[in-house]
Design a protein around this motif. Structure first.
Motif, PDB file in Angstrom:
ATOM      1  N   UNK A  93       0.837  -1.207   0.000  1.00  0.00           N
ATOM      2  CA  UNK A  93       0.000   0.000   0.000  1.00  0.00           C
ATOM      3  C   UNK A  93       0.868   1.253   0.000  1.00  0.00           C
ATOM      4  N   UNK A  94       1.910   1.206   0.808  1.00  0.00           N
ATOM      5  CA  UNK A  94       2.823   2.361   0.888  1.00  0.00           C
ATOM      6  C   UNK A  94       3.471   2.606  -0.474  1.00  0.00           C
ATOM      7  N   UNK A  95       3.902   1.517  -1.119  1.00  0.00           N
ATOM      8  CA  UNK A  95       4.574   1.646  -2.416  1.00  0.00           C
ATOM      9  C   UNK A  95       3.613   2.174  -3.474  1.00  0.00           C
ATOM     10  N   UNK A  96       2.358   1.695  -3.430  1.00  0.00           N
ATOM     11  CA  UNK A  96       1.422   2.142  -4.452  1.00  0.00           C
ATOM     12  C   UNK A  96       1.108   3.622  -4.274  1.00  0.00           C
ATOM     13  N   UNK A  97       1.129   4.122  -3.021  1.00  0.00           N
ATOM     14  CA  UNK A  97       0.926   5.563  -2.825  1.00  0.00           C
ATOM     15  C   UNK A  97       2.080   6.356  -3.414  1.00  0.00           C
ATOM     16  N   UNK A  98       3.321   5.825  -3.263  1.00  0.00           N
ATOM     17  CA  UNK A  98       4.470   6.517  -3.876  1.00  0.00           C
ATOM     18  C   UNK A  98       4.332   6.563  -5.380  1.00  0.00           C
ATOM     19  N   UNK A  99       3.914   5.434  -5.970  1.00  0.00           N
ATOM     20  CA  UNK A  99       3.774   5.386  -7.426  1.00  0.00           C
ATOM     21  C   UNK A  99       2.670   6.317  -7.892  1.00  0.00           C
ATOM     22  N   UNK A 100       1.602   6.410  -7.094  1.00  0.00           N
ATOM     23  CA  UNK A 100       0.491   7.285  -7.481  1.00  0.00           C
ATOM     24  C   UNK A 100       0.958   8.738  -7.484  1.00  0.00           C
ATOM     25  N   UNK A 101       1.764   9.089  -6.468  1.00  0.00           N
ATOM     26  CA  UNK A 101       2.276  10.464  -6.410  1.00  0.00           C
ATOM     27  C   UNK A 101       3.134  10.758  -7.639  1.00  0.00           C
ATOM     28  N   UNK A 102       3.947   9.763  -8.007  1.00  0.00           N
ATOM     29  CA  UNK A 102       4.820   9.909  -9.175  1.00  0.00           C
ATOM     30  C   UNK A 102       3.997  10.117 -10.441  1.00  0.00           C
ATOM     31  N   UNK A 103       2.949   9.311 -10.585  1.00  0.00           N
ATOM     32  CA  UNK A 103       2.127   9.390 -11.777  1.00  0.00           C
ATOM     33  C   UNK A 103       1.382  10.715 -11.835  1.00  0.00           C
ATOM     34  N   UNK A 104       0.909  11.192 -10.672  1.00  0.00           N
ATOM     35  CA  UNK A 104       0.189  12.475 -10.654  1.00  0.00           C
ATOM     36  C   UNK A 104       1.112  13.612 -11.036  1.00  0.00           C
ATOM     37  N   UNK A 105       2.343  13.606 -10.501  1.00  0.00           N
ATOM     38  CA  UNK A 105       3.312  14.663 -10.871  1.00  0.00           C
ATOM     39  C   UNK A 105       3.563  14.641 -12.358  1.00  0.00           C
ATOM     40  N   UNK A 106       3.701  13.425 -12.890  1.00  0.00           N
ATOM     41  CA  UNK A 106       4.009  13.271 -14.315  1.00  0.00           C
ATOM     42  C   UNK A 106       2.873  13.814 -15.156  1.00  0.00           C
ATOM     43  N   UNK A 107       1.637  13.497 -14.749  1.00  0.00           N
ATOM     44  CA  UNK A 107       0.485  13.941 -15.519  1.00  0.00           C
ATOM     45  C   UNK A 107       0.385  15.457 -15.501  1.00  0.00           C
ATOM     46  N   UNK A 108       0.684  16.059 -14.326  1.00  0.00           N
ATOM     47  CA  UNK A 108       0.536  17.512 -14.251  1.00  0.00           C
ATOM     48  C   UNK A 108       1.618  18.226 -15.027  1.00  0.00           C
ATOM     49  N   UNK A 109       2.865  17.777 -14.804  1.00  0.00           N
ATOM     50  CA  UNK A 109       3.948  18.535 -15.426  1.00  0.00           C
ATOM     51  C   UNK A 109       4.148  18.149 -16.869  1.00  0.00           C
ATOM     52  N   UNK A 110       3.784  16.945 -17.241  1.00  0.00           N
ATOM     53  CA  UNK A 110       3.972  16.508 -18.623  1.00  0.00           C
ATOM     54  C   UNK A 110       5.412  16.217 -18.971  1.00  0.00           C
ATOM     55  N   UNK A 111       6.297  16.237 -17.974  1.00  0.00           N
ATOM     56  CA  UNK A 111       7.708  16.003 -18.286  1.00  0.00           C
ATOM     57  C   UNK A 111       8.148  14.686 -17.652  1.00  0.00           C
ATOM     58  N   UNK A 112       9.443  14.421 -17.738  1.00  0.00           N
ATOM     59  CA  UNK A 112       9.991  13.230 -17.095  1.00  0.00           C
ATOM     60  C   UNK A 112       9.907  13.393 -15.596  1.00  0.00           C
ATOM     61  N   UNK A 113       9.456  12.359 -14.926  1.00  0.00           N
ATOM     62  CA  UNK A 113       9.405  12.415 -13.472  1.00  0.00           C
ATOM     63  C   UNK A 113      10.235  11.283 -12.898  1.00  0.00           C
ATOM     64  N   UNK A 114      10.939  11.624 -11.847  1.00  0.00           N
ATOM     65  CA  UNK A 114      11.822  10.630 -11.226  1.00  0.00           C
ATOM     66  C   UNK A 114      11.380  10.473  -9.788  1.00  0.00           C
TER      67      UNK A 114
END
Lengths: 279, 254, 241
Positions: free
Chosen positions: A256-277
């Motif tokens: 669950x903890x890992x999936x929250x990290x991945x969700x945060x990553x995906x949300x940042x990526x969607x908003x910024x439209x750039x590469x996210x690390x």
């Protein structure tokens, strides 16, 4: 040298690492590898994403085509067809040839995860009930295999769906034909996307998150848990050693903890439209 | 499941638009200019050698495994055997390529065999008896000149893997349009004009590969080969610079 | 061998690529590893630096080294580390994991015949009393073999079983050239044991767990894992240094 031990006695060396609560690449037992998500790299596809976690990388490209639904299929729902390939170039143990069992199983699991999470309402893909529906062919290619391909493939698929832009299409009832405007594109409305975390089990009790290639070979069992928002959509432990309920609870908490990290990553990526690390 | 109805159309362009009167092509290049080249070596740590190459919008990934022990069927006692596979991603082309991409179709097998013949002329197979060198090429995006880009990417991947080579193999596509030779065609130009793909060994000036499609007038062939050779030498300069940059970056990391 | 010198000062990264002409192939220059001689000139076939070495007969050996692990194949006379996969009364099959000091990325197949197990009483060897599946052995490559695998030999004191697990699953301790003992059950098992300082094995197992710098192998070492010294034919347990 540690390199010799890795070739000759990999199990003993790995157990020594675990006793020190560390892994050969220096990570802690519950730390995942650095994950990078890049969207929109492939211009010939309608939606694409490239996802890399350590040395495992998967590229997803989605192409949309229009089809007439068959008479026995629901008339107002489109289709999503994910297909994961594990070609010979991703690892030296794979040989050229027809899709392996691992690839076919993974493709089926990806479709099952999309359905279970309800992220994509298929009625969105309908242009005209009974006449024309969109079919999304999601092709995932694993470019480099170093363990835990399913998690990375699912992340690439989710990211590519957020990147997808469908051309506007309408059905002309009077002339009974389709009018498509490739230049006008709209994104899909997506629900909570599925994100998975895999853990490898050693000695029935020690759990290791995001196993690398050699850890996957040496583990006694592996557990995959997928989350879409707050609900669990997949709990998969096929075979291997038995696991206590307490260990299973720990698996669920870590995933669950890992999936929250991945969700945060995906949300940042969607908003910024750039590469996210992300970690 | 359902019957096919529509896929994104590929708009064909007439020859008048491919080359303007001022000598400019559809993407603003002159006749002898190559597309923008980006390349990176060693992109995947797990493979013995890997390279990623972009020529314009054509993107290709090449991976090399080996030399390793050959399977019994392919083992030759005195030399290494080279095994090549060409794959094109289903989403890589503009046309509807539903299951025509992938590895199994005839065109992909033909290109794999062609790549193997090209590379056998340059790899020093005598140094690795009873071994096999696997070269896998994956086309991620195809916008013309695909096979030439694959050959260039395979050369870079072999260099990254440390396989002994006689020379670089540099390839380029060329054509003749309204009596004007063009190099490094994109997909629009490929559909509108006949295409010649040539590979060159720059030091010795020899051509291990020459492939032609459609029809050329034989009078044009000499001029076309000269133009293709110059373009291959330009590709060699670019690849050489990239290799040296990669090696100095790697040695400065140590 | 005398120290080689590289072209250019040590700070410069003079690198050559495949196809670069290095020098003329005359009486003074000989083509070495990573180079090829063609039409009277020596050309490079790898990406790397040029090194020259003075030979005994006053010629210079010209080599190109990449500085990375080179892809190598087993050659006759090299000592390899292999893991036994299959044993039958006439021969055994194994997977070659390391050649000398280099760990291989891709494994090769090896075969050891009953007559090549030891130098004395070659026909009376019982394979199952010398090796078992899962043992790690040190062997020498005899030839490239005919069809399937490399032909190996352990007919020397320093060659044979280096690491073996007992039937109870524990790593065994060597007692003599023909026996090993399990530390858990104290049972003795028969093996053709390689002559190595036993302290080295335990040392390496312990050291690999922590990251402290490890001691270098002694100059006479030929195996990748264990330091081997050539000793007399009389089998005796070596004193721990």
């Amino acid at each position: 040298m540690a390199a010799d031990m890795r070739a000759i006695q990999p199990e003993s060396l790995y157990k020594l690492h675990l006793e020190c609560e560390e892994r050969p690449d220096g990570r802690k037992l519950d730390a995942a590898r650095t994950t990078v998500v890049t969207r929109g790299g492939i211009t010939t596809a309608d939606g694409s994403a490239f996802c890399r976690s350590g040395h495992t990388s998967v590229l997803c490209g989605i192409k949309a085509e229009v089809c007439t639904p068959a008479t026995d299929a629901p008339p107002d729902r489109g289709w999503v067809v994910p297909n994961l390939e594990l070609p010979a170039l991703c690892h030296h143990r794979f040989r050229p040839g027809p899709p392996s069992e691992a690839a076919q199983t993974a493709s089926a699991q990806l479709l099952q995860l999309l359905d279970a999470s309800g992220a994509l309402d298929r009625t969105q893909l309908c242009i005209e009930a009974g006449q024309a529906v969109w079919v999304l062919y999601c092709d995932l290619i694993c470019l480099s295999h170093d363990g835990n391909v399913l998690d990375v493939a699912l992340l690439a698929l989710s990211a590519a769906l957020t990147d997808l832009r469908l051309p506007s299409a309408e059905w002309d009832a009077t002339e009974e034909r389709l009018r498509v405007k490739p230049a006008q594109r709209t994104p899909l409305k997506l629900g909570p996307l599925p994100l998975a975390a895999t853990l490898a089990v050693f000695d029935k009790e020690t759990l290791v998150l995001d196993p690398a290639g050699d850890e996957e070979m040496l583990c006694e069992a592996s557990v995959t848990v997928a989350w879409a928002g707050d609900s669990m959509v997949l709990l998969d432990k096929t075979g291997g050693c038995e696991l206590s309920l307490e260990a299973m609870d720990r698996c669920i908490a870590l995933s669950k903890k890992r999936s929250l990290e991945l969700k945060k990553l995906l949300d940042c990526c969607t908003q910024s439209g750039e590469v996210e690390k992300g970690e | 499941m359902c019957a096919y109805m529509w896929a994104p159309p590929f708009s064909a362009v007439s020859t008048m638009e491919l080359l303007s009167d001022q000598g400019l092509r559809v993407d603003g290049r002159r006749a002898h200019e190559l597309r923008n080249v980006e390349c990176r070596l060693g992109v995947f740590g797990r493979a013995d050698g890997s390279a990623y190459l972009e020529q314009g919008n054509t993107r290709v990934l090449a991976t090399v495994y080996g030399p390793h022990e050959a399977r019994a069927a392919q083992r030759r006692h005195d030399v290494a055997s080279i095994n090549c596979q060409y794959r094109q991603a289903v989403f890589s082309g503009w046309e509807r390529g539903r299951r025509a991409g992938g590895g199994g179709d005839r065109r992909a097998q033909e290109l794999g065999a062609l790549l193997q013949n090209t590379l056998e002329s340059v790899v020093l197979v005598e140094l690795y008896p009873r071994s096999q060198i696997d070269v896998y090429v994956q086309v991620l995006q195809a916008d013309g000149g695909t096979y030439a880009t694959c050959v260039n990417a395979a050369t870079l991947a072999l260099i990254d893997a440390g396989v002994a080579l006689r020379d670089y193999v540099c390839a380029c596509s060329a054509s003749v349009l309204r009596d004007q030779p063009l190099v490094d065609l994109n997909s629009l130009e490929t559909s509108g004009a006949p295409e010649l793909t040539a590979a060159l060994l720059p030091r010795s000036g020899r051509l291990p590969l020459l492939e032609m499609s459609q029809r050329f007038h034989v009078d044009k062939l000499g001029e076309l080969l000269d133009v293709a050779e110059t373009a291959c030498r330009d590709v060699h300069t670019i690849l050489n610079r990239a290799v040296r940059r990669h090696v100095s970056a790697r040695s400065s990391e140590k | 061998m005398s120290q080689g010198s590289s072209a250019g000062s040590p700070g410069e990264a003079i690198c050559v690529v495949p196809g670069d002409c290095l020098c003329a192939a005359d009486d003074k220059h000989v083509a070495g590893k990573g180079t090829i001689e063609r039409s009277g000139y020596i050309y490079s076939c790898l990406v790397g630096r040029v090194y020259t070495q003075q030979q005994e007969d006053k010629t210079e050996l010209v080599e190109v080294r990449t500085g990375q692990e080179q892809n190598i194949v087993p050659t006759a006379g090299s000592v390899v580390t292999a893991k036994v996969t299959y044993v039958n009364p006439r021969f055994l099959r194994c997977e070659i994991l390391c050649i000398g000091e280099t760990v291989l990325k891709h494994k090769f197949r090896g075969m050891l015949k009953k007559e090549d197990v030891r130098a004395t009483e070659r026909d009376k060897v019982k394979m199952y009393e010398c090796f078992r599946p899962g043992d790690v052995i040190l062997a020498k490559v005899v030839s490239l073999g005919d069809a399937l695998s490399y032909v190996l030999s352990t007919a020397e004191n320093e060659l044979g079983v280096a690491l073996a697990h007992s039937e109870a699953g524990a790593l065994m301790v060597p007692l003599s050239w023909a026996e090993m003992r399990c530390p858990l059950t104290q049972a003795r098992e028969l093996r053709k044991v390689a002559k190595i300082p036993p302290e080295d094995v335990a040392f390496r197992l312990a050291r690999s767990a922590d990251r402290r710098p490890r001691r270098r192998l002694s100059p006479g070492a030929t195996g990748p894992l264990l330091s081997i010294q050539h000793t007399a034919d009389q089998p005796e347990v070596q004193a721990v240094a």
